[in-house]
Design a protein around this motif. Sequence first.
Motif, short mmCIF file in Angstrom:
data_model
loop_
_atom_site.label_atom_id
_atom_site.label_comp_id
_atom_site.label_asym_id
_atom_site.label_seq_id
_atom_site.Cartn_x
_atom_site.Cartn_y
_atom_site.Cartn_z
N GLY A 24 23.85 -11.55 -7.30
CA GLY A 24 23.05 -10.33 -7.40
C GLY A 24 21.62 -10.53 -6.94
N THR A 25 21.06 -11.69 -7.26
CA THR A 25 19.70 -12.00 -6.82
C THR A 25 19.64 -12.05 -5.30
OG1 THR A 25 19.34 -13.27 -8.84
CG2 THR A 25 17.84 -13.68 -7.02
N ARG A 26 20.62 -12.69 -4.70
CA ARG A 26 20.65 -12.75 -3.23
C ARG A 26 20.84 -11.37 -2.61
NH1 ARG A 26 24.29 -18.14 -3.07
NH2 ARG A 26 22.57 -19.63 -3.03
N LEU A 27 21.69 -10.55 -3.21
CA LEU A 27 21.94 -9.21 -2.69
C LEU A 27 20.68 -8.34 -2.78
CD1 LEU A 27 23.96 -7.11 -1.62
CD2 LEU A 27 24.46 -6.55 -4.00
N ILE A 28 20.01 -8.39 -3.90
CA ILE A 28 18.77 -7.61 -4.06
C ILE A 28 17.73 -8.08 -3.05
CG2 ILE A 28 16.83 -7.19 -5.62
CD1 ILE A 28 18.92 -7.20 -7.91
N GLY A 29 17.64 -9.38 -2.82
CA GLY A 29 16.71 -9.90 -1.82
C GLY A 29 17.03 -9.39 -0.43
N ALA A 30 18.32 -9.35 -0.08
CA ALA A 30 18.72 -8.85 1.24
C ALA A 30 18.39 -7.36 1.39
CB ALA A 30 20.21 -9.08 1.46
N VAL A 31 18.59 -6.59 0.32
CA VAL A 31 18.26 -5.16 0.37
C VAL A 31 16.75 -4.98 0.55
CG1 VAL A 31 18.20 -3.05 -1.03
CG2 VAL A 31 20.28 -4.42 -0.92
N LEU A 32 15.96 -5.79 -0.14
CA LEU A 32 14.50 -5.69 0.01
C LEU A 32 14.06 -6.05 1.43
CD1 LEU A 32 13.23 -7.21 -3.37
CD2 LEU A 32 13.14 -4.82 -2.64
N VAL A 33 14.70 -7.04 2.03
CA VAL A 33 14.37 -7.40 3.42
C VAL A 33 14.73 -6.26 4.36
CG1 VAL A 33 14.97 -8.96 5.31
CG2 VAL A 33 14.47 -9.89 3.06
N MET A 34 15.88 -5.62 4.13
CA MET A 34 16.27 -4.49 4.99
C MET A 34 15.29 -3.32 4.82
SD MET A 34 20.47 -4.65 4.93
CE MET A 34 20.57 -3.38 3.76
N LEU A 35 14.86 -3.05 3.61
CA LEU A 35 13.85 -2.01 3.40
C LEU A 35 12.56 -2.36 4.11
CD1 LEU A 35 14.27 -1.00 -0.35
CD2 LEU A 35 14.54 0.48 1.63
N ALA A 36 12.16 -3.63 4.04
CA ALA A 36 10.94 -4.07 4.71
C ALA A 36 11.04 -3.87 6.21
CB ALA A 36 10.68 -5.55 4.39
N ILE A 37 12.18 -4.19 6.79
CA ILE A 37 12.36 -3.99 8.23
C ILE A 37 12.27 -2.51 8.57
CG2 ILE A 37 14.06 -4.16 10.09
CD1 ILE A 37 14.94 -6.84 8.79
N MET A 38 12.86 -1.66 7.73
CA MET A 38 12.79 -0.21 7.97
C MET A 38 11.35 0.28 7.91
SD MET A 38 16.18 1.02 5.88
CE MET A 38 15.84 2.76 6.07
N VAL A 39 10.56 -0.26 7.00
CA VAL A 39 9.15 0.13 6.91
C VAL A 39 8.40 -0.35 8.14
CG1 VAL A 39 7.00 -0.29 5.64
CG2 VAL A 39 9.11 0.21 4.38
N LEU A 40 8.64 -1.58 8.56
CA LEU A 40 7.87 -2.16 9.66
C LEU A 40 8.21 -1.56 11.02
CD1 LEU A 40 7.77 -5.86 8.47
CD2 LEU A 40 5.93 -4.18 8.39
N ILE A 41 9.45 -1.07 11.20
CA ILE A 41 9.76 -0.44 12.49
C ILE A 41 9.47 1.06 12.48
CG2 ILE A 41 11.47 -2.18 13.09
CD1 ILE A 41 13.66 -0.15 12.42
N GLY A 42 9.08 1.59 11.32
CA GLY A 42 8.66 2.98 11.25
C GLY A 42 9.70 3.97 10.78
N THR A 43 10.87 3.51 10.36
CA THR A 43 11.90 4.41 9.86
C THR A 43 11.46 5.07 8.56
OG1 THR A 43 13.59 3.01 10.85
CG2 THR A 43 14.33 4.58 9.20
N LEU A 44 10.86 4.29 7.69
CA LEU A 44 10.27 4.83 6.46
C LEU A 44 8.78 4.99 6.66
CD1 LEU A 44 12.10 2.66 3.75
CD2 LEU A 44 12.59 5.02 4.40
N ASP A 45 8.24 6.09 6.20
CA ASP A 45 6.82 6.38 6.41
C ASP A 45 5.99 5.80 5.26
OD1 ASP A 45 4.62 7.38 7.71
OD2 ASP A 45 4.74 9.33 6.70
N TRP A 46 6.01 4.48 5.17
CA TRP A 46 5.22 3.78 4.17
C TRP A 46 4.19 2.95 4.92
CZ3 TRP A 46 9.28 1.26 0.37
CH2 TRP A 46 10.01 2.28 -0.25
N PRO A 47 3.12 2.55 4.26
CA PRO A 47 2.13 1.69 4.94
C PRO A 47 2.72 0.33 5.30
CG PRO A 47 1.42 2.25 2.69
CD PRO A 47 2.72 2.91 2.92
N ASP A 48 2.18 -0.27 6.35
CA ASP A 48 2.70 -1.56 6.82
C ASP A 48 2.59 -2.65 5.75
OD1 ASP A 48 3.54 -0.66 9.23
OD2 ASP A 48 1.82 -1.42 10.37
N TYR A 49 1.52 -2.63 4.97
CA TYR A 49 1.36 -3.68 3.97
C TYR A 49 2.50 -3.64 2.95
CZ TYR A 49 -0.68 -0.20 0.78
OH TYR A 49 -0.90 0.90 -0.02
N ALA A 50 3.05 -2.46 2.68
CA ALA A 50 4.20 -2.37 1.77
C ALA A 50 5.41 -3.08 2.37
CB ALA A 50 4.53 -0.91 1.48
N GLY A 51 5.57 -2.96 3.67
CA GLY A 51 6.67 -3.65 4.34
C GLY A 51 6.53 -5.16 4.26
#
Length: 78
Positions: A24-51
Motif C-alpha cells: 500500500g505504501t508503494r502504491l500510494i507513492g506511485a499515485v503521488l508521482v503520477m499526480l505530480a507528473i500531471m501537475v508538472l505537465i499542466g493537466t492539473l491547474d496547480w502551482p508547479d511547486y505543488a508538483g
Amino acid sequence: MSDQPIGGQQAEAAARMRFFIISGTRLIGAVLVMLAIMVLIGTLDWPDYAGYILLGIGLVDSFVIPQILIRRWSTRGR
C-alpha cells in the motif's frame, strides 16, 4: 508488539498485514508521482511547486519507506 514468538496462524496473519502495508505504501507513492507528473505537465491547474512537493513525497513513499519497514520487520537475526 512483543518479542515473544507467535503461533503459526498469528505469524501468517502478521506477515500478510505487513505485506499489505508495504504494498500500500508503494502504491500510494506511485499515485503521488503520477499526480505530480500531471501537475508538472499542466493537466492539473496547480502551482508547479505543488508538483515538485508531490514528486518528492511520492518518491520517498515508493522507495525509502518500504525499505525502512522491511528492515524493521525483518525476522533475520532475532
